[in-house]
Design a protein around this motif. Structure first.
Motif, mmCIF file in Angstrom:
data_model
loop_
_atom_site.group_PDB
_atom_site.id
_atom_site.type_symbol
_atom_site.label_atom_id
_atom_site.label_comp_id
_atom_site.label_asym_id
_atom_site.label_seq_id
_atom_site.Cartn_x
_atom_site.Cartn_y
_atom_site.Cartn_z
ATOM 1 N N TRP A 12 4.081 3.079 -0.924
ATOM 2 C CA TRP A 12 3.504 3.404 0.383
ATOM 3 C C TRP A 12 4.533 4.223 1.146
ATOM 4 O O TRP A 12 5.596 3.724 1.503
ATOM 5 C CB TRP A 12 3.152 2.137 1.167
ATOM 6 N N ALA A 14 5.206 5.262 4.256
ATOM 7 C CA ALA A 14 4.783 4.970 5.629
ATOM 8 C C ALA A 14 5.258 6.030 6.609
ATOM 9 O O ALA A 14 4.546 6.396 7.541
ATOM 10 C CB ALA A 14 5.301 3.595 6.044
ATOM 11 N N TRP A 35 9.229 3.143 3.988
ATOM 12 C CA TRP A 35 8.453 3.126 2.751
ATOM 13 C C TRP A 35 8.496 1.739 2.124
ATOM 14 O O TRP A 35 9.357 0.920 2.452
ATOM 15 C CB TRP A 35 8.984 4.158 1.742
ATOM 16 N N ASP A 245 -4.472 8.126 -3.877
ATOM 17 C CA ASP A 245 -4.206 7.131 -2.846
ATOM 18 C C ASP A 245 -4.998 5.867 -3.129
ATOM 19 O O ASP A 245 -6.210 5.904 -3.337
ATOM 20 C CB ASP A 245 -4.589 7.671 -1.470
ATOM 21 N N ALA A 250 -2.460 5.675 2.134
ATOM 22 C CA ALA A 250 -1.167 5.063 2.416
ATOM 23 C C ALA A 250 -0.435 4.615 1.173
ATOM 24 O O ALA A 250 0.781 4.576 1.150
ATOM 25 C CB ALA A 250 -1.352 3.865 3.341
ATOM 26 N N THR A 251 -1.142 4.251 0.120
ATOM 27 C CA THR A 251 -0.501 3.652 -1.039
ATOM 28 C C THR A 251 -0.767 4.494 -2.267
ATOM 29 O O THR A 251 -1.889 4.887 -2.516
ATOM 30 C CB THR A 251 -1.039 2.232 -1.272
#
Length: 254
Positions: A12, A14, A35, A245, A250-251
């Protein structure tokens, strides 16, 4: 690649503006983090420097600055996730060594349970190797929460995990070395962060439901996977080794 096998991990990215609390072996504690890496390792992981290993994997992914690194020998491709009113939970689950937290003391102080399908936080007993854990939880709250509330969110996530395991029919509170990471937004200047993170607070209730749903799905999937036998390793990365993703951009799985 590890030990001649292609082993996947979740990332992720972030970015700035996130505060996290975690029990992870790399980047654990409380502070600004950019992250989260959840790396799959082989069963019977034997390296004595897991934090360094995770740092190497993070660098290979181009992750810089402070972040959180977790480990698991569960299949990260089988990650489960759930959402509840903007709160997201992503979980990797391998319940190979179910246990109760308040188990009876072992006869020998050198006893360390082995984890055939390990996960994240460390079991570091004198004279024994690091043992990755099996249930890794990442929960993301898109709102600022104060330090005490953030720690309370971690406790709430753990309570929800135990509830999910019981609902799935397991007689345990988890595995010997589960890990949790909770992410909240960094408060903007002049904005007062939420003070609470318990299961009846606004964000705590949402997080609890998301974590419960993700862990319950992961526990049931893990039971099905074990019934069908171990998944064979592959030595060469293929198209399925790089997923898009996983959740809301996000991931990522690589």
């Amino acid at each position: 690649m590890e030990d001649g096998a292609c082993r996947h991990h979740l990332v992720w990215r972030a970015g700035p503006g996130w505060r996290m609390v975690s029990s992870a072996v790399l980047g654990g504690g409380l502070g600004e983090r950019g992250w989260v890496l959840n790396a799959q390792v082989r069963p019977g992981y034997a390296r004595m420097d897991p934090a360094q290993h995770l740092a190497e994997l993070a660098a290979a992914e181009g992750l810089t600055g402070p972040g959180v690194g977790l480990m698991t020998a569960a299949q990260v491709d089988d990650a489960t996730w759930a959402e509840d009113t903007d709160v997201t939970a992503v979980v990797t689950t391998g319940i190979g060594v179910p246990t109760w937290a308040a188990a009876a003391a072992p006869a020998s102080a050198s006893f360390a349970p082995s984890a055939p399908d390990a996960g994240p936080a460390a079991v570091a007993l004198p004279g024994r190797r690091y043992v990755p854990g099996t249930i890794n939880i990442l929960a993301v709250v898109p709102a600022p929460v104060g330090d005490a509330g953030l720690v309370n969110l971690l406790a709430t996530a753990t309570e929800a995990k135990v509830q999910a395991l019981l609902d799935a029919g397991y007689d345990c509170s988890g595995t010997p070395s589960d890990a949790v990471c909770i992410a909240v937004r960094t408060p903007a200047p002049g904005l007062t962060p939420d003070l609470f993170g318990g299961p009846r607070s606004t964000w705590g209730a949402r997080l609890a439901r998301a974590v419960h749903a993700a862990v319950l799905a992961g526990a049931e999937l893990d039971r099905t996977r074990r019934a069908s036998g171990p998944r064979p390793d592959h030595a060469v990365p293929g198209p399925a080794c790089c997923l898009g993703d996983l959740l809301l951009g996000a991931t990522e799985s690589t």
